[in-house]
Design a protein around this motif. Structure first.
Motif, short mmCIF file in Angstrom:
data_model
loop_
_atom_site.label_atom_id
_atom_site.label_comp_id
_atom_site.label_asym_id
_atom_site.label_seq_id
_atom_site.Cartn_x
_atom_site.Cartn_y
_atom_site.Cartn_z
N ALA A 85 0.85 -1.19 0.00
CA ALA A 85 0.00 0.00 0.00
C ALA A 85 0.89 1.24 0.00
O ALA A 85 1.82 1.34 0.81
N LEU A 86 0.60 2.17 -0.90
CA LEU A 86 1.42 3.36 -1.07
C LEU A 86 0.58 4.63 -0.93
O LEU A 86 -0.60 4.65 -1.31
N LEU A 90 5.33 4.86 2.06
CA LEU A 90 4.72 3.56 2.27
C LEU A 90 3.59 3.65 3.28
O LEU A 90 3.77 4.16 4.38
N HIS A 91 2.42 3.14 2.91
CA HIS A 91 1.31 3.02 3.85
C HIS A 91 1.49 1.75 4.69
O HIS A 91 1.54 1.82 5.92
N HIS A 92 1.61 0.59 4.05
CA HIS A 92 1.95 -0.63 4.76
C HIS A 92 2.31 -1.73 3.77
O HIS A 92 2.07 -1.61 2.57
N ILE A 93 2.90 -2.79 4.29
CA ILE A 93 3.17 -4.03 3.57
C ILE A 93 2.44 -5.14 4.30
O ILE A 93 2.51 -5.22 5.53
N HIS A 100 18.21 7.59 4.07
CA HIS A 100 16.95 7.66 4.80
C HIS A 100 16.06 6.48 4.42
O HIS A 100 16.31 5.79 3.43
N ALA A 101 15.02 6.26 5.20
CA ALA A 101 14.02 5.25 4.89
C ALA A 101 13.10 5.75 3.78
O ALA A 101 12.67 6.91 3.80
N SER A 102 12.80 4.89 2.82
CA SER A 102 11.87 5.21 1.75
C SER A 102 11.62 3.95 0.94
O SER A 102 12.30 2.93 1.10
N VAL A 103 10.65 4.03 0.02
CA VAL A 103 10.40 2.93 -0.92
C VAL A 103 11.40 3.05 -2.06
O VAL A 103 11.53 4.11 -2.68
#
Length: 300
Positions: free
Chosen positions: A12-13, A63-66, A191-194
């Protein structure tokens, strides 16, 4: 008791342009829209999985979730107990899910602030799939950027029970929770990211049909086609019009005998990035898109 995490179910994005972004994934990429509400749109592939991608309205990308599969409700409850024992933050206790297909699940936060869903019991599609120019079946894997590769690897292996399949130098780790070589990977970044989302198709012919279909819509490959070293999968990457990188992939390796697999450290070389040697290395523009914007996730 160990976690019983299976395959990746969906990604989910967040997107700032929900309607236009949704049209790309139905009209161009090859998914089917199955449901929508005021803030989200859900898409299926050719597998029975209720949906494999959802887009959620936001003023930012991220990111919304995995979501990962567990076998039953009892395993969800056991997972919740173990997460709490490990002092892992739950943002949603085990409950009946309010998303297409329903099911029963929980959500927690990993050390980089991203949200992970563990769920079971979602209903499959009962209707057939209508043939398209290209037919993404499921989510093969997601690659995320991380500012601390060792910390995130330790969390997913030690706490969640994922296994290391391979490394790409000291830059990337490929992890599995099933027999597929990897369904999540992490790339060292500021950094954190998709980084990108990979969609599994049936074979090399389908990858090439995907390239042809995207070209008809004005999208040239950003990298590929080629064949990766880690995972041995065929790949072709595209930049979607709204800031994410998406991949068609096929022919990934499966690890059927856990006792015999030894993780390999692949060199960071053009030969291991593309074993065929036909694709130029990723451009600076693609690398920038893969690095993405800093995403504080659900920790924000």
């Amino acid at each position: 008791m160990a976690f019983e995490i299976g395959q990746i179910r969906h990604v989910a994005l967040f997107t700032p342009r929900l309607k236009a972004h949704a049209r790309f994934y139905t009209d161009v990429w090859g998914l089917d829209q199955v449901s929508e509400d005021a803030d989200a749109v859900y898409f299926r592939g050719s597998s029975p999985e209720q949906f494999i991608l959802s887009l959620h309205a936001s003023d930012r990308r991220g990111l919304h979730h995995i979501a990962y599969a567990l076998p039953d409700e009892e395993s969800v409850e056991r997972a919740a107990a173990r997460l709490k024992k490990s002092n892992i933050r739950l943002v949603e206790e085990p409950h009946v899910l309010n998303e297409p297909g329903g099911g029963f699940g929980l959500r927690f936060i990993d050390p980089d602030g991203r949200c992970i869903e563990l769920s079971s019991g979602a209903s499959d599609h009962k209707s057939g799939w209508h043939s398209k120019n290209v037919e993404p079946r499921s989510i093969c894997h997601i690659v995320n950027n991380t500012p601390d590769l060792q910390r995130i690897t330790d969390f997913y292996t030690r706490v969640l029970g994922f296994r290391v399949s391979d490394w790409s130098g000291q830059q990337m780790v490929f992890l599995r929770s099933e027999s597929k070589h990897h369904n999540i990977s992490f790339n060292a970044a500021p950094h954190a990211s998709v980084n990108h989302v990979a969609y599994l198709v049936s074979g090399v012919d389908e990858v090439m049909c995907g390239i042809s279909n995207l070209r008809k819509h004005g999208f040239e490959p950003a990298w590929g086609p080629g064949r990766h070293g880690p995972g041995n999968n065929i790949f072709c990457y595209f930049k979607d019009p709204f800031g994410y990188v998406a991949e068609y992939t096929s022919d990934i390796d499966y690890i059927t005998d856990e006792s015999k697999h030894e993780p390999k450290v692949w060199p960071r070389s053009p030969e291991s990035m593309d074993r065929w040697g036909v694709s130029a290395p990723p451009s600076a523009e693609l690398r920038e898109a893969m690095t993405g914007e800093p995403d504080n996730g659900w920790a924000a």
